[in-house]
Design a protein around this motif. Structure first.
Motif, PDB file in Angstrom:
ATOM      1  N   LEU A  14       0.831  -1.209   0.000  1.00  0.00           N
ATOM      2  CA  LEU A  14       0.000   0.000   0.000  1.00  0.00           C
ATOM      3  C   LEU A  14       0.870   1.267   0.000  1.00  0.00           C
ATOM      4  O   LEU A  14       0.553   2.220  -0.729  1.00  0.00           O
ATOM      5  CB  LEU A  14      -0.968  -0.008   1.184  1.00  0.00           C
ATOM      6  CG  LEU A  14      -1.994   1.121   1.210  1.00  0.00           C
ATOM      7  CD1 LEU A  14      -2.869   1.097  -0.034  1.00  0.00           C
ATOM      8  CD2 LEU A  14      -2.844   1.024   2.463  1.00  0.00           C
ATOM      9  N   PRO A  15       1.999   1.317   0.760  1.00  0.00           N
ATOM     10  CA  PRO A  15       2.856   2.505   0.671  1.00  0.00           C
ATOM     11  C   PRO A  15       3.414   2.728  -0.743  1.00  0.00           C
ATOM     12  O   PRO A  15       3.558   3.875  -1.176  1.00  0.00           O
ATOM     13  CB  PRO A  15       3.984   2.221   1.663  1.00  0.00           C
ATOM     14  CG  PRO A  15       3.363   1.321   2.676  1.00  0.00           C
ATOM     15  CD  PRO A  15       2.416   0.461   1.885  1.00  0.00           C
ATOM     16  N   ALA A  16       3.700   1.650  -1.473  1.00  0.00           N
ATOM     17  CA  ALA A  16       4.181   1.806  -2.852  1.00  0.00           C
ATOM     18  C   ALA A  16       3.081   2.396  -3.726  1.00  0.00           C
ATOM     19  O   ALA A  16       3.346   3.272  -4.563  1.00  0.00           O
ATOM     20  CB  ALA A  16       4.642   0.465  -3.406  1.00  0.00           C
ATOM     21  N   ILE A  17       1.857   1.934  -3.553  1.00  0.00           N
ATOM     22  CA  ILE A  17       0.726   2.491  -4.307  1.00  0.00           C
ATOM     23  C   ILE A  17       0.544   3.962  -3.954  1.00  0.00           C
ATOM     24  O   ILE A  17       0.292   4.792  -4.837  1.00  0.00           O
ATOM     25  CB  ILE A  17      -0.571   1.687  -4.041  1.00  0.00           C
ATOM     26  CG1 ILE A  17      -0.457   0.276  -4.597  1.00  0.00           C
ATOM     27  CG2 ILE A  17      -1.793   2.400  -4.597  1.00  0.00           C
ATOM     28  CD1 ILE A  17      -0.378   0.191  -6.103  1.00  0.00           C
ATOM     29  N   MET A  18       0.708   4.302  -2.690  1.00  0.00           N
ATOM     30  CA  MET A  18       0.571   5.700  -2.271  1.00  0.00           C
ATOM     31  C   MET A  18       1.614   6.580  -2.963  1.00  0.00           C
ATOM     32  O   MET A  18       1.302   7.710  -3.367  1.00  0.00           O
ATOM     33  CB  MET A  18       0.709   5.820  -0.746  1.00  0.00           C
ATOM     34  CG  MET A  18      -0.414   5.158   0.029  1.00  0.00           C
ATOM     35  SD  MET A  18      -2.013   5.900  -0.301  1.00  0.00           S
ATOM     36  CE  MET A  18      -1.815   7.487   0.462  1.00  0.00           C
TER      37      MET A  18
END
Length: 154
Positions: free
Chosen positions: A47-51
């Motif tokens: 999720l941090p990569a998507i953010m």
């Protein structure tokens, strides 16, 4: 003003250069207003990569994020893509006209016809094979090895 537009195009094309970001935009194109977690669900990244990808898309102006309570939803914005499409269409018109001129030139009847009989092959010039070997690895005065199959007598 032109410099600002160039920077906008640079950010747009830089954002579109990544396949994950293009896939995120494609998902938003099919269903606008998805939450960040819904957008991230099919991707095999954290999720941090998507953010981080969403930050790039937001900085480029391609998406807008809206927070309602604890849910952040994303939707597409059209202006940067319109500018990119205008830029691409100008170059598409240029290349189309250039290719049309090239096609007209090639289709002219001024080209000579090929001979009906084959042209005989010319022998290639002989090369001095000995002279073409590199001597980069050999040192001057170095003792040469004996030919294969022979051993020096002791």
């Amino acid at each position: 003003m032109v410099k600002y537009q160039d920077e906008t195009l640079d950010r747009t094309f830089a954002a579109l250069s990544d396949p994950t970001r293009r896939a995120l935009l494609a998902r938003l194109g099919k269903q606008d207003g998805l939450s960040v977690s819904e957008l991230a669900a099919p991707f095999p990244v954290s999720l941090p990569a998507i953010m981080k990808h969403l930050d790039v898309l937001t900085d480029a102006g391609l998406i807008v994020r809206e927070k309602t309570g604890r849910t952040v939803s994303c939707r597409l914005t059209a202006q940067p893509m319109e500018q990119a499409m205008n830029w691409l269409s100008r170059y598409a018109q240029f290349w189309s006209e250039s290719f049309d001129r090239l096609a007209a030139f090639v289709e002219e009847d001024k080209w000579p016809t090929l001979p009906s009989t084959p042209i005989p092959a010319q022998p290639l010039p002989q090369r001095n094979v000995q002279a073409s070997h590199s001597r980069a690895g050999s040192a001057p005065g170095r003792k040469k090895s004996t030919p294969p199959g022979r051993r020096p007598r002791s």
